[in-house]
Design a protein around this motif. Structure first.
Motif, short mmCIF file in Angstrom:
data_model
loop_
_atom_site.label_atom_id
_atom_site.label_comp_id
_atom_site.label_asym_id
_atom_site.label_seq_id
_atom_site.Cartn_x
_atom_site.Cartn_y
_atom_site.Cartn_z
N THR A 89 0.85 -1.19 0.00
CA THR A 89 0.00 0.00 0.00
C THR A 89 0.89 1.24 0.00
OG1 THR A 89 -0.07 0.01 2.42
CG2 THR A 89 -1.80 -1.22 1.27
N ALA A 90 0.27 2.40 -0.05
CA ALA A 90 1.02 3.66 -0.06
C ALA A 90 1.50 3.96 1.36
CB ALA A 90 0.16 4.79 -0.60
N ASP A 91 2.53 3.23 1.80
CA ASP A 91 3.04 3.35 3.16
C ASP A 91 4.17 4.38 3.20
OD1 ASP A 91 5.18 2.03 1.96
OD2 ASP A 91 4.54 0.06 2.67
N ASP A 92 4.96 4.35 4.30
CA ASP A 92 6.02 5.36 4.45
C ASP A 92 7.10 5.26 3.38
OD1 ASP A 92 4.94 6.62 6.67
OD2 ASP A 92 5.85 5.19 8.07
N GLY A 93 7.18 4.12 2.70
CA GLY A 93 8.14 3.98 1.61
C GLY A 93 7.73 4.68 0.34
N ILE A 94 6.60 5.39 0.37
CA ILE A 94 6.12 6.08 -0.82
C ILE A 94 7.11 7.13 -1.32
CG2 ILE A 94 4.87 7.88 0.43
CD1 ILE A 94 2.66 7.68 -1.68
N VAL A 95 8.01 7.58 -0.44
CA VAL A 95 9.00 8.57 -0.89
C VAL A 95 9.87 8.02 -2.02
CG1 VAL A 95 9.06 9.83 1.30
CG2 VAL A 95 10.56 7.85 0.97
N ALA A 96 9.99 6.69 -2.10
CA ALA A 96 10.76 6.10 -3.20
C ALA A 96 10.15 6.42 -4.55
CB ALA A 96 10.87 4.59 -3.02
N ASN A 97 8.84 6.70 -4.58
CA ASN A 97 8.17 6.96 -5.85
C ASN A 97 8.47 8.33 -6.44
OD1 ASN A 97 7.01 4.46 -5.91
ND2 ASN A 97 5.05 5.10 -5.03
N LEU A 98 9.18 9.18 -5.70
CA LEU A 98 9.60 10.45 -6.28
C LEU A 98 10.42 10.22 -7.54
CD1 LEU A 98 10.52 12.38 -3.02
CD2 LEU A 98 8.69 12.97 -4.62
N GLU A 99 11.13 9.09 -7.60
CA GLU A 99 12.00 8.82 -8.75
C GLU A 99 11.24 8.26 -9.95
OE1 GLU A 99 16.08 7.40 -7.77
OE2 GLU A 99 15.22 7.10 -5.79
N LEU A 100 9.92 8.14 -9.82
CA LEU A 100 9.12 7.73 -10.97
C LEU A 100 8.87 8.89 -11.94
CD1 LEU A 100 6.32 5.62 -9.22
CD2 LEU A 100 8.24 4.75 -10.55
N PHE A 101 8.88 10.10 -11.41
CA PHE A 101 8.41 11.26 -12.16
C PHE A 101 9.57 12.09 -12.68
CE2 PHE A 101 5.41 10.46 -8.56
CZ PHE A 101 4.47 9.76 -9.31
N ALA A 102 9.34 12.75 -13.81
CA ALA A 102 10.35 13.64 -14.37
C ALA A 102 10.71 14.71 -13.33
CB ALA A 102 9.81 14.29 -15.65
N PRO A 103 12.00 15.06 -13.24
CA PRO A 103 13.08 14.71 -14.16
C PRO A 103 13.80 13.39 -13.86
CG PRO A 103 13.92 16.23 -12.52
CD PRO A 103 12.45 16.04 -12.22
N PHE A 104 13.37 12.66 -12.83
CA PHE A 104 14.07 11.42 -12.48
C PHE A 104 13.60 10.23 -13.31
CE2 PHE A 104 13.93 14.04 -8.60
CZ PHE A 104 15.28 14.20 -8.39
N GLY A 105 12.31 10.14 -13.55
CA GLY A 105 11.74 8.99 -14.23
C GLY A 105 10.93 9.39 -15.43
N PRO A 106 10.29 8.41 -16.10
CA PRO A 106 9.59 8.69 -17.36
C PRO A 106 8.17 9.21 -17.19
CG PRO A 106 9.55 6.33 -16.91
CD PRO A 106 10.37 6.95 -15.81
N LEU A 107 7.62 9.22 -15.98
CA LEU A 107 6.21 9.57 -15.80
C LEU A 107 6.03 11.09 -15.67
CD1 LEU A 107 4.99 6.78 -13.34
CD2 LEU A 107 5.23 6.73 -15.84
N ASP A 108 4.93 11.56 -16.21
CA ASP A 108 4.58 12.98 -16.19
C ASP A 108 4.16 13.37 -14.77
OD1 ASP A 108 3.55 15.52 -16.48
OD2 ASP A 108 2.06 14.98 -18.00
N PRO A 109 4.84 14.35 -14.14
CA PRO A 109 4.48 14.73 -12.77
C PRO A 109 3.16 15.47 -12.66
CG PRO A 109 6.17 16.20 -13.62
CD PRO A 109 6.00 15.12 -14.65
N THR A 110 2.53 15.81 -13.80
CA THR A 110 1.22 16.48 -13.74
C THR A 110 0.08 15.51 -14.04
OG1 THR A 110 1.31 17.14 -16.07
CG2 THR A 110 2.29 18.64 -14.46
N SER A 111 0.37 14.24 -14.28
CA SER A 111 -0.69 13.26 -14.56
C SER A 111 -1.53 13.03 -13.30
CB SER A 111 -0.08 11.94 -15.02
OG SER A 111 0.66 11.34 -13.96
N PRO A 112 -2.78 12.58 -13.44
CA PRO A 112 -3.64 12.37 -12.27
C PRO A 112 -3.05 11.44 -11.22
CG PRO A 112 -4.95 12.33 -14.28
CD PRO A 112 -3.52 12.38 -14.71
N VAL A 113 -2.42 10.34 -11.65
CA VAL A 113 -1.86 9.41 -10.67
C VAL A 113 -0.64 10.03 -9.98
CG1 VAL A 113 -0.27 8.18 -12.22
CG2 VAL A 113 -1.30 6.99 -10.28
N ALA A 114 0.10 10.87 -10.70
CA ALA A 114 1.23 11.57 -10.07
C ALA A 114 0.74 12.58 -9.05
CB ALA A 114 2.07 12.26 -11.14
N VAL A 115 -0.29 13.32 -9.41
CA VAL A 115 -0.85 14.30 -8.47
C VAL A 115 -1.35 13.62 -7.20
CG1 VAL A 115 -2.71 15.97 -8.13
CG2 VAL A 115 -1.42 15.96 -10.28
#
Length: 668
Positions: free
Chosen positions: A504-530
């Motif tokens: 689930t979206a637990d305290d390790g969710i901070v790792a997901n910062l690297e999913l979004f640009a500029p670190f990763g390929p995902l758009d940081p303005t997409s609904p799931v990113a928001v």
């Protein structure tokens, strides 16, 4: 003469953690320390959890680095003994670790650490810097100046501890020229000390010194099988006179007692000369003049600290840790962004020797992000420099690294998460993420690495390997998109992404910062990113900084800058709050630890000076001023403008970019 506490003089952090009257008191520290030397064999020292801070000094020509704590304690080598300083003024002995009137700063914004302690009549000024001596090799220099109207005594003391804990010293021997610690030259004196006091077997030399209980006839040695030998050397320092003591960093170890000859370096630069040398060293690359003078000063200093993170063919960490390719990618990326291309290339050239036969980039064991990070570092360097010769020299290792990712993610033998179809297998995660798992951020890092190195290989005359990398990147990106889509509920709307598909979206969710640009390929303005970023801000942000709750807990400069960079990419002005937090927590020497204690604001865990925090701070400022757009089509200047800058002039000069060097000015 008034006497300080006669018990052992401990490092600044331990003096405070063991003092019940201190706001930094930690209850479990009492009873486990006592006198450090008298602790029973095998006793465990407390861990520094309140002031785990320090600043490295060194020179760009060598790998060796020393660390200076907030009160001027100098630790020559990671995990080794330290050198402290005390002042005998007209009234009493003054100990920086216990004094309140102590201030620390950098000389000229360079890695020259100046610590001032108030004593009757003025200041005792202590400076630490590094130099390269032709006769002695790399040295750390301790410079002490008398800024009072009368002479005072200076004690230079070898101590069996450091800013993180206890050190082992079994033998000290000295003569008029200096001192050996465990057979290794430790201190080189410009003249013979007036007094030399030794301690062992539970005795602190400071106790005898402070009480004037000095032996009339003493062998200039100390031996302690328990590892707590210590010694203090006293010099008289007249008004305005400067004492300089050298610590050789690459000296040999004597095979037996008395076989080494100690010799003071033939030429010693002053602290001011070294500071000016650092100014010359960093004239190259990106420079800026901004309305915020404090920010400009922090950037200039951080650039010099970043160069100290480069140690020839390696990167410097304190304490020494296994090579972390994700951390290396951040540091090397920042070096390139600020024009230090040769330093980045020197480390990248070692990629072949860091790779196992099966194509794994060896570092932290079982890290699934290592190959993606190694490829990303090489690809981003090419993007900034178009250094085809370097890429050509790395073609074999890069190709093996590319195919390793595809083999690992499609392997049926690897330990897998059944919900992570097409992603990388279960592996070790960074400390902030949690237990081993099939992390979305590992897949994202691999996508970025494959795509980046694919472009580099194609651009360097290796189209076949480049096309393989691009094809593998597209396949993995599709599987990552599929995993992310599972969190987009058609009924409830997008949900925050969990670190792995099975959590689930637990305290390790901070790792997901690297999913979004500029670190990763995902758009940081997409609904799931928001949804993910909003959940993260609610769960992990305190006073603008990001809290690391998993593993080494505390406020994290690295995570704070990662969130800020993603917000900057999304055009979210909250990114400026992350920058402000970093500025507020830079400290007097612009040194960010791995985690910050929320009360003391000192280091709490990890490294006293984290090079990744420095690298990401510099990366944020550079991308605030000028950044490559996510589609790779061009540059964006001043993505966000702080309120303070409105109506003010600014200049950005010689910023390396993927499209060449960029300079611009704004005049109102």
């Amino acid at each position: 003469m008034l006497l300080p506490d006669a018990s052992w003089v401990k490092p600044f952090w331990l003096e405070r953690q063991t003092d019940p009257a201190s706001p930094d008191f930690v209850a479990e520290a009492l009873g486990t320390v006592g006198s450090p030397a008298s602790a029973p064999a095998g006793a465990v020292w407390p861990v520094n959890r309140t002031h785990r801070s320090g600043t490295m000094v060194g020179n760009v020509a060598t790998y060796e680095r020393s660390l200076v704590d907030p009160r001027g304690l100098v630790t020559a080598f990671p995990g080794g003994w330290s050198v402290d300083w005390w002042i005998r003024a007209e009234d009493r002995w003054h100990v920086p670790a216990r004094a309140t009137a102590v201030r620390q700063a950098l000389l000229g914004g360079a890695p020259v650490i100046e610590t001032r302690m108030r004593v009757p009549g003025g200041d005792a000024v202590h400076r630490v810097y590094a130099m390269q001596s032709t006769s002695v090799g790399p040295c750390t220099i301790i410079e002490i100046e008398n800024r009072t109207a009368v002479p005072f005594g200076v004690a230079v003391a070898v101590r069996p501890y450091h800013p993180l804990g206890r050190a082992r010293v079994t033998a000290i021997e000295a003569d008029a020229a200096g001192a050996l610690v465990d057979g290794r030259p430790a201190l080189l004196f410009p003249r013979a000390p007036g007094q030399a006091v030794f301690g062992a077997d539970g005795r602190d030399s400071a106790d005898a010194l402070f009480r004037d209980l000095l032996p009339t006839d003493q062998d200039l040695t100390a031996s302690d099988p328990g590892g707590q030998a210590n010694a203090t050397f006293v010099f008289t320092l007249p008004h305005t006179v400067v004492l300089r003591v050298a610590i050789p960093l690459a000296a040999p170890v004597a095979p037996r007692r008395g076989t080494l000859t100690l010799a003071y370096p033939e030429v010693l630069p002053t602290a001011e000369q070294v500071a000016k040398g650092w100014e010359v060293q960093t004239r190259r690359g990106l420079r800026c003049e901004l309305p915020d003078e404090r920010l400009v000063g922090l950037v200039d200093t951080a650039r010099r600290h970043l160069l100290l993170a480069h140690g020839g063919e390696d990167l410097v960490t304190w304490p020494v840790t296994a090579f972390d390719f994700a951390a290396a990618a951040a540091v090397l990326g920042a070096l390139d962004l600020y024009g230090f291309h040769d330093e980045a290339a020197e480390v990248l050239a070692t990629w072949p020797e860091r790779q196992a036969l099966d194509g794994t980039y060896a570092g932290v064991a079982d890290r699934m992000d290592a190959n993606g990070s190694a490829l990303l570092a090489a690809g981003d360097h090419w993007r900034m420099t178009h250094d085809a010769d370097l890429i050509e020299s790395l073609v074999g290792p890069l190709a093996k690294g590319v195919h390793w990712i595809e083999k690992r993610r499609t392997s049926r033998r690897a330990r897998r998460d059944p919900r992570a179809t097409g992603l990388l297998p279960i592996g070790t995660a960074p400390a902030a993420a949690g237990p081993p798992g099939s992390y979305l951020r590992d897949a994202a890092r691999s996508v970025q690495g494959l795509a980046s190195v694919g472009a580099a290989l194609r651009g360097s005359g290796q189209p076949e390997v480049g096309e393989d990398a691009a094809r593998f990147a597209a396949r993995l990106a599709d599987d990552l998109d599929h995993a992310v889509a599972a969190f987009a509920s058609p009924v409830d709307g997008p949900q925050p992404l969990a670190p792995t598909p099975s959590r689930t979206a637990d305290d390790g969710i901070v790792a997901n910062l690297e999913l979004f640009a500029p670190f990763g390929p995902l758009d940081p303005t997409s609904p799931v990113a928001v949804a993910t970023l909003d959940h993260l801000r609610t769960r992990a942000v305190i006073d603008r900084g990001v809290v690391q709750r998993v593993g080494t807990a505390g406020l994290s400069p690295v995570l704070t800058m990662q969130l800020g960079l993603v917000e900057l990419e999304a055009g979210d002005r909250r990114a400026l709050e992350r920058l402000a937090w970093m500025v507020d927590h830079a400290g007097p020497t612009v040194s960010w630890p791995t985690t910050v204690h929320p009360v003391t604001t000192g280091g709490a865990t990890g490294s006293p000076q984290d090079p990744v925090a420095t690298a990401l701070f510099l990366t944020f400022v550079r991308r605030l001023l000028v950044r490559e757009t996510a589609d790779g089509a061009g540059l964006a200047l001043l993505s966000l403008v702080p309120d303070l800058w409105l109506g003010q002039s600014l200049d950005v000069r010689e910023a390396p970019t993927a499209f060449g060097v960029c300079s611009f000015s704004i005049r109102w």
